[in-house]
Motif scaffolding. Structure first.
Motif, PDB file in Angstrom:
ATOM      1  N   ASP A   1       0.817  -1.223   0.000  1.00 31.61           N
ATOM      2  CA  ASP A   1       0.000   0.000   0.000  1.00 31.61           C
ATOM      3  C   ASP A   1       0.844   1.262   0.000  1.00 31.61           C
ATOM      4  OD1 ASP A   1      -2.314  -1.629   0.254  1.00 31.61           O
ATOM      5  OD2 ASP A   1      -2.034  -1.708   2.425  1.00 31.61           O
ATOM      6  N   LEU A   2       2.137   1.125   0.255  1.00 32.22           N
ATOM      7  CA  LEU A   2       3.013   2.279   0.447  1.00 32.22           C
ATOM      8  C   LEU A   2       3.856   2.498  -0.805  1.00 32.22           C
ATOM      9  CD1 LEU A   2       4.008   1.282   4.075  1.00 32.22           C
ATOM     10  CD2 LEU A   2       2.328   3.018   3.416  1.00 32.22           C
ATOM     11  N   VAL A   3       3.208   2.996  -1.844  1.00 33.95           N
ATOM     12  CA  VAL A   3       3.824   3.169  -3.158  1.00 33.95           C
ATOM     13  C   VAL A   3       3.601   4.611  -3.618  1.00 33.95           C
ATOM     14  CG1 VAL A   3       3.694   2.456  -5.581  1.00 33.95           C
ATOM     15  CG2 VAL A   3       3.624   0.731  -3.765  1.00 33.95           C
ATOM     16  N   TYR A   4       4.623   5.200  -4.236  1.00 32.49           N
ATOM     17  CA  TYR A   4       4.583   6.606  -4.625  1.00 32.49           C
ATOM     18  C   TYR A   4       4.392   6.741  -6.137  1.00 32.49           C
ATOM     19  CZ  TYR A   4       6.498   6.631   0.021  1.00 32.49           C
ATOM     20  OH  TYR A   4       6.678   6.389   1.350  1.00 32.49           O
ATOM     21  N   ALA A   5       3.468   7.616  -6.512  1.00 34.03           N
ATOM     22  CA  ALA A   5       3.195   7.866  -7.932  1.00 34.03           C
ATOM     23  C   ALA A   5       4.484   8.306  -8.628  1.00 34.03           C
ATOM     24  CB  ALA A   5       2.121   8.943  -8.042  1.00 34.03           C
ATOM     25  N   PRO A   6       4.667   7.892  -9.880  1.00 32.36           N
ATOM     26  CA  PRO A   6       3.728   7.177 -10.755  1.00 32.36           C
ATOM     27  C   PRO A   6       3.826   5.655 -10.660  1.00 32.36           C
ATOM     28  CG  PRO A   6       5.642   7.774 -12.020  1.00 32.36           C
ATOM     29  CD  PRO A   6       5.883   8.308 -10.620  1.00 32.36           C
ATOM     30  N   ASN A   7       4.590   5.158  -9.668  1.00 27.69           N
ATOM     31  CA  ASN A   7       4.742   3.717  -9.526  1.00 27.69           C
ATOM     32  C   ASN A   7       3.422   3.094  -9.078  1.00 27.69           C
ATOM     33  OD1 ASN A   7       7.829   3.662  -9.770  1.00 27.69           O
ATOM     34  ND2 ASN A   7       7.468   5.150  -8.144  1.00 27.69           N
ATOM     35  N   ARG A   8       3.253   1.813  -9.405  1.00 29.26           N
ATOM     36  CA  ARG A   8       2.029   1.102  -9.031  1.00 29.26           C
ATOM     37  C   ARG A   8       2.365  -0.311  -8.622  1.00 29.26           C
ATOM     38  NH1 ARG A   8      -1.915  -1.677 -12.781  1.00 29.26           N
ATOM     39  NH2 ARG A   8      -3.553  -2.389 -11.385  1.00 29.26           N
ATOM     40  N   HIS A   9       1.799  -0.740  -7.495  1.00 28.17           N
ATOM     41  CA  HIS A   9       2.033  -2.101  -7.040  1.00 28.17           C
ATOM     42  C   HIS A   9       1.199  -3.083  -7.856  1.00 28.17           C
ATOM     43  CE1 HIS A   9       2.755  -5.514  -4.433  1.00 28.17           C
ATOM     44  NE2 HIS A   9       1.457  -5.754  -4.441  1.00 28.17           N
ATOM     45  N   ILE A  10       1.846  -4.159  -8.281  1.00 30.99           N
ATOM     46  CA  ILE A  10       1.177  -5.240  -8.997  1.00 30.99           C
ATOM     47  C   ILE A  10       1.196  -6.477  -8.097  1.00 30.99           C
ATOM     48  CG2 ILE A  10       1.161  -6.696 -11.055  1.00 30.99           C
ATOM     49  CD1 ILE A  10       0.746  -3.745 -11.698  1.00 30.99           C
ATOM     50  N   THR A  11       0.037  -6.980  -7.730  1.00 29.16           N
ATOM     51  CA  THR A  11      -0.024  -8.193  -6.927  1.00 29.16           C
ATOM     52  C   THR A  11       0.388  -9.375  -7.782  1.00 29.16           C
ATOM     53  OG1 THR A  11      -1.814  -7.261  -5.602  1.00 29.16           O
ATOM     54  CG2 THR A  11      -1.517  -9.645  -5.501  1.00 29.16           C
ATOM     55  N   LEU A  12       1.375 -10.132  -7.313  1.00 26.77           N
ATOM     56  CA  LEU A  12       1.940 -11.199  -8.120  1.00 26.77           C
ATOM     57  C   LEU A  12       0.885 -12.199  -8.576  1.00 26.77           C
ATOM     58  CD1 LEU A  12       4.666 -12.363  -9.184  1.00 26.77           C
ATOM     59  CD2 LEU A  12       4.688 -13.787  -7.129  1.00 26.77           C
ATOM     60  N   ALA A  13      -0.002 -12.598  -7.677  1.00 25.99           N
ATOM     61  CA  ALA A  13      -1.001 -13.626  -8.010  1.00 25.99           C
ATOM     62  C   ALA A  13      -2.008 -13.138  -9.035  1.00 25.99           C
ATOM     63  CB  ALA A  13      -1.723 -14.090  -6.751  1.00 25.99           C
ATOM     64  N   GLY A  14      -2.066 -11.822  -9.276  1.00 20.96           N
ATOM     65  CA  GLY A  14      -3.001 -11.286 -10.247  1.00 20.96           C
ATOM     66  C   GLY A  14      -2.485 -11.306 -11.666  1.00 20.96           C
ATOM     67  N   LEU A  15      -1.232 -11.719 -11.864  1.00 24.33           N
ATOM     68  CA  LEU A  15      -0.667 -11.702 -13.208  1.00 24.33           C
ATOM     69  C   LEU A  15      -1.266 -12.773 -14.108  1.00 24.33           C
ATOM     70  CD1 LEU A  15       3.169 -11.136 -12.672  1.00 24.33           C
ATOM     71  CD2 LEU A  15       1.510  -9.503 -13.575  1.00 24.33           C
ATOM     72  N   ASP A  16      -1.503 -13.969 -13.541  1.00 23.25           N
ATOM     73  CA  ASP A  16      -1.877 -15.093 -14.381  1.00 23.25           C
ATOM     74  C   ASP A  16      -2.487 -16.186 -13.510  1.00 23.25           C
ATOM     75  OD1 ASP A  16      -0.620 -17.957 -15.461  1.00 23.25           O
ATOM     76  OD2 ASP A  16      -1.378 -16.659 -17.072  1.00 23.25           O
ATOM     77  N   PRO A  17      -3.574 -16.823 -13.947  1.00 26.60           N
ATOM     78  CA  PRO A  17      -4.203 -17.883 -13.133  1.00 26.60           C
ATOM     79  C   PRO A  17      -3.259 -19.044 -12.833  1.00 26.60           C
ATOM     80  CG  PRO A  17      -5.698 -17.151 -14.858  1.00 26.60           C
ATOM     81  CD  PRO A  17      -4.381 -16.510 -15.139  1.00 26.60           C
ATOM     82  N   GLU A  18      -2.429 -19.416 -13.796  1.00 28.65           N
ATOM     83  CA  GLU A  18      -1.486 -20.509 -13.549  1.00 28.65           C
ATOM     84  C   GLU A  18      -0.483 -20.121 -12.478  1.00 28.65           C
ATOM     85  OE1 GLU A  18       1.892 -23.248 -15.819  1.00 28.65           O
ATOM     86  OE2 GLU A  18       0.866 -21.640 -16.908  1.00 28.65           O
TER      87      GLU A  18
ATOM     88  N   LEU B   1      26.840  10.955  -0.436  1.00 28.11           N
ATOM     89  CA  LEU B   1      26.110   9.823   0.110  1.00 28.11           C
ATOM     90  C   LEU B   1      24.862   9.607  -0.748  1.00 28.11           C
ATOM     91  CD1 LEU B   1      28.023  10.496   2.499  1.00 28.11           C
ATOM     92  CD2 LEU B   1      26.170   9.870   4.052  1.00 28.11           C
ATOM     93  N   PRO B   2      25.015   9.018  -1.918  1.00 28.07           N
ATOM     94  CA  PRO B   2      23.869   8.862  -2.827  1.00 28.07           C
ATOM     95  C   PRO B   2      22.801   7.955  -2.238  1.00 28.07           C
ATOM     96  CG  PRO B   2      25.761   7.623  -3.624  1.00 28.07           C
ATOM     97  CD  PRO B   2      26.252   8.445  -2.474  1.00 28.07           C
ATOM     98  N   VAL B   3      21.564   8.199  -2.638  1.00 28.40           N
ATOM     99  CA  VAL B   3      20.439   7.417  -2.132  1.00 28.40           C
ATOM    100  C   VAL B   3      19.618   6.879  -3.305  1.00 28.40           C
ATOM    101  CG1 VAL B   3      20.294   8.742   0.002  1.00 28.40           C
ATOM    102  CG2 VAL B   3      18.919   9.436  -1.956  1.00 28.40           C
ATOM    103  N   CYS B   4      18.928   5.758  -3.036  1.00 25.24           N
ATOM    104  CA  CYS B   4      18.006   5.231  -4.044  1.00 25.24           C
ATOM    105  C   CYS B   4      16.769   6.111  -4.120  1.00 25.24           C
ATOM    106  CB  CYS B   4      17.592   3.805  -3.673  1.00 25.24           C
ATOM    107  SG  CYS B   4      18.915   2.604  -3.820  1.00 25.24           S
ATOM    108  N   GLN B   5      16.177   6.191  -5.291  1.00 27.04           N
ATOM    109  CA  GLN B   5      14.934   6.935  -5.470  1.00 27.04           C
ATOM    110  C   GLN B   5      13.779   6.040  -5.017  1.00 27.04           C
ATOM    111  OE1 GLN B   5      14.838  10.292  -6.650  1.00 27.04           O
ATOM    112  NE2 GLN B   5      16.995  10.008  -6.167  1.00 27.04           N
ATOM    113  N   THR B   6      13.472   6.088  -3.744  1.00 25.53           N
ATOM    114  CA  THR B   6      12.477   5.194  -3.152  1.00 25.53           C
ATOM    115  C   THR B   6      11.167   5.234  -3.923  1.00 25.53           C
ATOM    116  OG1 THR B   6      13.445   5.591  -0.978  1.00 25.53           O
ATOM    117  CG2 THR B   6      11.250   4.608  -1.027  1.00 25.53           C
TER     118      THR B   6
END
Length: 403
Positions: free
Chosen positions: A217-234, A326-331
């Motif tokens: 639930d903690l995702v910053y625009a424009p990123n979007r979380h994709i639920t793994l089980a929702g990708l494909d029934p198999e 001290l570089p940082v990742c773009q969270t």
């Protein structure tokens, strides 16, 4: 900074709530070296919980349950399971069924017992360091073989090494992969393409996928979380999704999480394991809090995301302007920042001493695997004034190191 919804609801994330002597894990870490005289704006940045009060709607539900005053054995109701499903559908467009859900005390419990239930001693389990420390112990403490598929860092951006993953998944003794999405500590939110390639490799090699989505639930625009089980029934039949309201609504101590296991055979095997070790019944107050969060917590959650977005942006801009060495990742997701402190020239023990002397309590990168050596994880889910004070102390300490 207060946040108002529809001119009626105001949520406060700016008030300081120091949690000394409350049994709070990350605050206890600050006191283990004997210090007791911290300034009012000295907050820890280590353990991944928030220094905000949870949604008042959840507090009200808990008060009502406490006032009822009966705390006998309990089981989640149909309404509880529907609330979990509705949240998944609303937030992540994932159509979960109530019968797929097994409530557990926490995600780590789920990981440990999924490894135990779905693999045999000596089997290989893939993880992707630097990664959440319990991933290592969930594998090794069950006498399984740790198979590391380290992430690749390119210019501060972490990517999966799919060639290495394919080689290691092809080993017939490798039976499982534990994925972290969003990833703790590097803050990546894996794209649909990245998840699809991971799934393809695992399916082709009969490797079961466990996806820890506690930060979903903690995702910053424009990123979007994709639920793994929702990708494909198999794929859904070959994976388990680990979820909890604990990160989103700051409910970790109420010990309630949910495993989504679409495959009936795997669900039954997990239930049989729980029966063998004597796990029965639900945490009543945790169940109440989870249902209230998913049914009534939307407005508070939206305000939280706006506040965390502001904190994230402040952190990224401060580091770029004042601490470019001290570089940082773009969270992209989580409320955790990942700082590359190797330019200080200090080893992991030296970094810990250095930050503590500056009144800073981060999570040392080495805890996330050898790939994290020289890095620091910072938690920015706290009042922005406390975040600013901490970053200013970091700047002063680094400047004094150069002097």
């Amino acid at each position: 900074m207060t946040h108002q919804e529809n001119n009626t609801k105001v949520y406060d994330f700016d008030t300081f709530y120091p949690r000394h002597n409350q049994g709070a894990d990350k605050w206890a870490i600050m006191q283990r070296d004997g210090k007791r005289d911290f300034a009012a704006d000295v907050f820890p940045f280590s353990v991944a919980d928030m220094d905000f009060k949870t949604a008042p709607e959840i507090q009200a539900a808990l008060c009502s349950a406490a006032n009822y005053g009966i705390f006998g054995y309990s089981t989640p109701t149909a309404q509880y399971y529907q609330a979990v499903c509705d949240w998944q559908a609303r937030r992540h467009q994932f159509n979960c069924r109530p019968e797929w859900i097994i409530q557990v005390p926490n995600v780590v419990y789920g990981l440990i017992h999924l490894v135990e239930t779905c693999t045999e001693k000596g089997d290989g389990v893939i993880i992707q360091p630097p990664v959440y420390p319990p991933f290592f112990s969930a594998v090794e403490n069950q006498q399984r073989r740790l198979v590391c598929n380290p992430l690749i860092c390119r210019a501060g951006h972490y990517e999966m090494d799919f060639d290495d993953l394919a080689r290691k998944a092809a080993d017939p003794q490798t039976k499982m992969m534990i994925l972290c999405n969003p990833h703790n500590p590097v803050g990546r939110v894996w794209t649909r393409a990245e998840l699809a390639e991971t799934a393809r490799i695992c399916l082709e090699n009969h490797v079961m996928l466990i996806s820890d989505e506690i930060h979903a639930d903690l995702v910053y625009a424009p990123n979007r979380h994709i639920t793994l089980a929702g990708l494909d029934p198999e794929l859904a039949r070959q994976c388990v999704i680990c979820t909890s309201p604990s990160k989103t609504f700051n409910l970790a101590s109420l010990a309630t999480a949910n495993l989504i296991i679409p495959d009936e055979k795997k669900r039954n095997a997990f239930r049989q394991m729980s029966d063998r070790i004597g796990i029965h019944g639900a945490n009543y107050l945790g169940t109440v809090a989870c249902q209230a969060a998913y049914e009534q917590g939307e407005a508070w959650y939206q305000a939280l995301i706006r506040y965390l977005t502001a904190n994230r942006n402040y952190f990224l801009s401060f580091m770029a302007e004042h601490l470019p060495d001290l570089p940082v990742c773009q969270t992209e997701g989580t409320y955790l920042g990942w700082i590359d402190a190797r330019a200080t020239g200090l080893d992991s023990a030296g970094l810990e001493r250095f930050t503590h002397q500056a009144g800073l309590y981060f999570m040392e990168g080495i805890y996330f695997g050898k790939e994290g050596a020289g890095f620091e994880r910072i938690n920015f889910a706290l009042p922005q004034a406390a975040l600013a004070a901490g970053l200013q102390r970091l700047q002063q300490a680094v400047e004094s190191l150069k002097a």
